[in-house]
Write an enzyme that holds these catalytic residues in place. Structure first.
Site, PDB file in Angstrom:
ATOM      1  N   CYS A 136       0.841  -1.212   0.000  1.00 30.82           N
ATOM      2  CA  CYS A 136       0.000   0.000   0.000  1.00 30.82           C
ATOM      3  C   CYS A 136       0.869   1.253   0.000  1.00 30.82           C
ATOM      4  O   CYS A 136       1.379   1.664   1.043  1.00 30.82           O
ATOM      5  CB  CYS A 136      -0.929  -0.002   1.207  1.00 30.82           C
ATOM      6  SG  CYS A 136      -1.972   1.474   1.300  1.00 30.82           S
ATOM      7  N   CYS A 139      -0.486   4.117   2.118  1.00 25.46           N
ATOM      8  CA  CYS A 139      -0.256   3.952   3.562  1.00 25.46           C
ATOM      9  C   CYS A 139       1.205   4.213   3.910  1.00 25.46           C
ATOM     10  O   CYS A 139       1.507   4.821   4.927  1.00 25.46           O
ATOM     11  CB  CYS A 139      -0.599   2.545   4.027  1.00 25.46           C
ATOM     12  SG  CYS A 139      -2.079   1.836   3.317  1.00 25.46           S
ATOM     13  N   ASP A 140       2.119   3.705   3.101  1.00 29.38           N
ATOM     14  CA  ASP A 140       3.519   3.638   3.519  1.00 29.38           C
ATOM     15  C   ASP A 140       4.480   4.509   2.712  1.00 29.38           C
ATOM     16  O   ASP A 140       5.664   4.599   3.052  1.00 29.38           O
ATOM     17  CB  ASP A 140       4.013   2.177   3.429  1.00 29.38           C
ATOM     18  CG  ASP A 140       3.184   1.251   4.318  1.00 29.38           C
ATOM     19  OD1 ASP A 140       2.743   1.729   5.380  1.00 29.38           O
ATOM     20  OD2 ASP A 140       2.961   0.099   3.956  1.00 29.38           O
TER      21      ASP A 140
END
Ligand code: NDP
Length: 325
Positions: A136, A139-140
């Site tokens: 992701c 997300c990261d």
């Protein structure tokens, strides 16, 4: 005895549904699942810092966020059972939910079983999972590891295109590894990808091994036709090779879309069976965010409460357990 509401799944969608249902005095039962080593909480349990969940200006660790959501659900009287649902019967009312330990009857069900990101399980991958390797980018991607670094994205669909474009905000160069000679992504996304001067597409190749020390340093890729090996010195590897919705239990009982996600009606979370709702990634392959999962969990719970009341199925309880566990 017939329960008001069973919630299957324990990610942000499941716990948010439980918080709302608890506050509405539905006494929900949450089957949290056991197959992830008895650790409830869904995909966020395997992430580190979550920086985009509103309310946490400094970010929050995924497991801590899920612990707080679980505590909040317990506080409002949800009964959380760490067990896998192994069968459901939606052909009769009340519905029947079965685990290894028990079968229970319920008037309403909210399904929040999520989706699982596909991984390649390369040699060395476990060492760098969440430490360079992720599924992701949204997300990261902001991890300092990727600042001005080179990173790689595997896949040729819309997710891969979106992740690669997103990663150009942080990384100096993004390598996209496509296993064939064509992109599956939409024309618009293809054009954006192909015209970006910091994105390089590698056709007909696949990653075969990862290397590093504390963090990811190098990726070996192989040309599928010639079998030639090439090294890419990258700090990040992002899988965008699709997700598998966790809908096996519901096949043949609920309408699924062509990708296997539960079909929900219009702007609601209603499935094709009245009394059953679906929230979170199990019905959403588009946004796949903790906050959207939580949002749909809330919607499902409100819809369930109204449906139970309209159908005179609500079992009121004066003995709600409001103690913090
Ligand atoms: P897709 O199934 O569309 O694409 C998966 C990609 O990964 C394909 O290029 C596939 O290659 C590749 N792939 C699969 N398995 C492997 C493997 N083992 N090794 C290497 N490559 C592999 O998944 P997406 O997640 O991209 O998209 C899912 C759905 O969500 C689609 O309908 C998409 O349009 C939609 N979506 C829409 C977005 C938007 O509109 N903004 C954003 C994200 C997704 P191959 O082509 O060879 O099979």
């Amino acid at each position: 005895m017939t329960e008001n509401l069973v919630i299957i799944g324990s990610g942000p969608a499941g716990y948010t549904a439980a918080i709302y249902a608890g506050r509405a005095q539905l006494n929900p039962i949450v089957f949290e699942g056991f197959s992830a080593g008895g650790i409830p909480g869904g995909q966020l349990m395997t992430t580190t810092e979550v920086e985009n969940f509103p309310g946490f200006a400094e970010g929050v660790q995924g497991p801590e966020l899920m612990k707080q959501m679980r505590q909040q659900a317990l506080r409002w009287g949800a009964q959380c059972i760490t067990d896998d649902v192994i069968a459901v019967d939606f052909s009769q009312r009340p519905f029947v939910i079965t685990t290894d330990e028990q079968s229970i009857k319920t008037h309403a069900v909210i399904i929040c079983t999520g989706a699982t990101a596909k991984r390649l399980h390369l040699p060395g991958e476990e060492l760098f999972w969440n430490n360079g390797i992720s599924a992701c980018a949204i997300c990261d991607g902001a991890n300092p590891l990727f600042d001005n670094a080179e990173v790689a994205v595997v896949g040729g669909g819309d997710s891969a295109a979106e992740e690669a474009l997103y990663l150009t905000k942080y990384a100096q160069k993004v390598h996209v590894l496509v296993r064939s000679d064509r992109l599956r992504a939409s024309k618009t996304m293809q054009n954006r990808l192909l015209s970006h001067d910091r994105i390089q597409i590698h056709w007909n190749c696949e990653p075969v091994r990862v290397y590093g020390d504390q963090v990811l340093r190098k990726l070996e890729i192989q040309d599928i036709q010639s079998k030639d090996l090439t090294e890419l010195f990258v700090s990040g590897l992002f899988y965008a090779i699709g997700h598998i919705p966790n809908t096996e239990l519901f096949q043949g009982q609920l309408t699924l879309d062509p990708l296997g996600y539960i079909h929900t009606e219009g702007k609601s979370t209603a499935t094709n069976i009245p009394g059953i709702w679906a929230a979170g990634d199990v019905q959403d392959h588009h946004y796949r965010q903790a906050i959207t999962a939580a949002g749909t969990g809330c919607m499902a719970s409100i819809e369930a409460e109204r449906w139970l009341a309209e159908n005179a199925l609500l079992i009121e309880s004066a003995t709600m357990n409001l103690s913090l566990v």
